[in-house]
Design an enzyme around this catalytic site. Structure first.
Site, PDB file in Angstrom:
ATOM      1  NE  ARG A  82      13.946  97.795  51.731  1.00 16.60           N
ATOM      2  CZ  ARG A  82      13.849  99.290  51.331  1.00 16.60           C
ATOM      3  NH1 ARG A  82      12.468  99.119  51.305  1.00 16.60           N
ATOM      4  NH2 ARG A  82      14.226  99.866  51.051  1.00 16.60           N
ATOM      5  CE  LYS A 184      15.305  99.777  46.753  1.00 12.93           C
ATOM      6  NZ  LYS A 184      13.770  99.941  46.263  1.00 12.93           N
ATOM      7  CD  GLU A 220       6.699  96.418  44.697  1.00 17.26           C
ATOM      8  OE1 GLU A 220       6.835  97.561  45.323  1.00 17.26           O
ATOM      9  OE2 GLU A 220       7.188  95.669  45.288  1.00 17.26           O
TER      10      GLU A 220
HETATM   11  C1  LIG Z   1      12.593 100.801  47.006  1.00 18.87           C
HETATM   12  C2  LIG Z   1      11.052  99.938  46.238  1.00 18.87           C
HETATM   13  C3  LIG Z   1      10.392 100.741  47.161  1.00 18.87           C
HETATM   14  C4  LIG Z   1      10.224 101.791  48.221  1.00 18.87           C
HETATM   15  O1  LIG Z   1      10.646 101.009  49.276  1.00 18.87           O
HETATM   16  P1  LIG Z   1      10.926 102.729  50.287  1.00 18.87           P
HETATM   17  O2  LIG Z   1      11.906 102.064  51.638  1.00 18.87           O
HETATM   18  O3  LIG Z   1       9.787 103.436  51.165  1.00 18.87           O
HETATM   19  O4  LIG Z   1      11.925 103.749  49.645  1.00 18.87           O
HETATM   20  C5  LIG Z   1       9.062  99.801  47.100  1.00 18.87           C
HETATM   21  N1  LIG Z   1       8.949  98.785  45.519  1.00 18.87           N
HETATM   22  C6  LIG Z   1      10.302  98.309  45.221  1.00 18.87           C
HETATM   23  C7  LIG Z   1      10.047  97.484  44.129  1.00 18.87           C
HETATM   24  C8  LIG Z   1      11.207  98.865  45.787  1.00 18.87           C
HETATM   25  O5  LIG Z   1      11.913  98.458  44.618  1.00 18.87           O
END
Ligand SMILES: *Cc1c(COP(=O)(O)O)cnc(C)c1O
Length: 341
Positions: A82, A184, A220
């Site tokens: 990722r 991210k 989300e």
């Molecule tokens: C990091 C993040 C998550 C959660 O991801 P994990 O890999 O489960 O920690 C969900 N949504 C957003 C916007 C994020 O930045």
């Protein structure tokens, strides 16, 4: 190895520098071999690309002690992949995925004294990140980059049990259609700060972001994906190109299907459907699952039948099974647990 004298059970989610951090530098088109260093401070140009144009992305992973007394981490290969996706999208050089995983292992080993003991509920949070470090004033990518990983011990996410939270449907969007919602990037968090402070000021725990194009589907929150449970026990998670692909959510869907024998669906979830679900939760590395008790949509309250006192029964099973796998109490699928020492 002697553990640090830390009150593990009372740690919060904050930054505490540990002994070592990993640093690698990219210059003249290549990464150097990288090193574990002592200095937590970074010196850079006042005109560094990250400071002017936010060219930066990050990851979040946890290391912890299993029931067997081993220090492990959970699916770091997915974080490596990722992060590589984020780097490509931000026009940054990819830090090779195998080197990423090795650097995670090395930095946790070097900070093993800070990995909380089994049963404390605390973990060692691992933060890999990359940023453009050389001076850039015209809008273009940097030519020099730093990849770093620091660790910090963090407390149990839920002190005294996971109480369901109240969230609101947001009027502000998190990500544009065809934008950067699926990576991210630090910039996705910068734009969410105003809205989360506003939510907290008004008594809500989180913002529920809708699809930015039509504002009719659920996406989300600022930092966690949704899972829902239907009244006939199907586990549903929203599908959209602007959702960040959570490692926790992807793992929970496997747990639901393969460990609990539940039907799972990844599909668009209309806001209109929310009132029909039996349970809802937020999932991410930090909390694994935070149960949702109430969703407020501008004066309309949707109270999940699971209530405001405890997790719904399916959410609880998902939570117990995934944390059981992580902690070594339940056999993990092949490749999920990366043993560090
Ligand atoms: C990091 C993040 C998550 C959660 O991801 P994990 O890999 O489960 O920690 C969900 N949504 C957003 C916007 C994020 O930045």
């Amino acid at each position: 190895m002697e553990k640090k004298n830390i009150d593990w059970g009372n740690l919060g989610f904050g930054y505490m520098p540990t002994d070592k951090r990993f640093v690698a530098n990219y210059k003249n088109g290549a990464w150097d071999e990288g090193a574990l260093i002592d200095d937590p401070m970074i010196t850079m140009s006042e005109c560094a690309c990250v400071l002017q144009y936010a060219q930066t992305c990050f990851e979040g992973i946890k290391a912890y002690t299993t029931e067997q007394g081993k220090i492990v981490t959970f699916r770091p290969d997915l974080n490596a992949k990722r992060m590589a996706d984020s780097e490509r999208r931000l026009q940054m050089p990819v830090f090779p995925e195998d080197r990423f995983v090795q650097a995670v292992v090395d930095v946790v080993k070097a900070n093993a004294a800070y990995v909380p003991p089994y049963g404390s509920g605390a973990t060692l949070y691992i933060r890999p990140y990359m940023f453009g470090i050389d001076s850039v004033i015209g809008v273009k990518p940097a030519t020099e980059y730093q990849f770093r990983i620091f660790t910090t011990p963090v407390g149990p996410y839920f002190k005294g049990g996971a109480k369901p939270i109240t969230i609101r449907v947001s009027d502000v969007d998190r990500a544009a259609p065809h934008g950067t919602g699926d990576i991210k990037a630090g910039l996705n968090y910068a734009m969410s700060l105003y809205n989360i402070v506003d939510a907290h000021n008004k008594g809500f725990d989180e913002n529920m972001y809708l699809d930015p194009a039509t504002r009719t589907y659920v996406e989300e929150t600022g930092g966690a994906n949704f899972i829902f449970v239907t009244k006939d026990n199907k586990v549903v998670t929203p599908k959209s190109n602007s959702i960040l692909p959570s490692v926790t959510r992807r793992s929970l869907m496997v747990v639901a299907k393969d460990y609990l024998g539940l039907e799972v669906e990844e599909r668009p979830v209309a806001k209109e459907e929310l009132k029909d679900f039996a349970e809802a939760g937020l999932c991410g590395t930090a909390a694994v699952i935070s149960p949702i008790g109430k969703i407020v949509d501008h004066g309309t309250e949707i109270c999940l039948p699971s209530g405001m006192e405890e997790m719904g029964p399916v959410t609880k099973k998902l939570y117990d099974t995934l944390t059981g796998i992580q902690m070594g109490r339940i056999e993990a699928p092949e490749g999920w647990i990366k043993e560090i020492m």
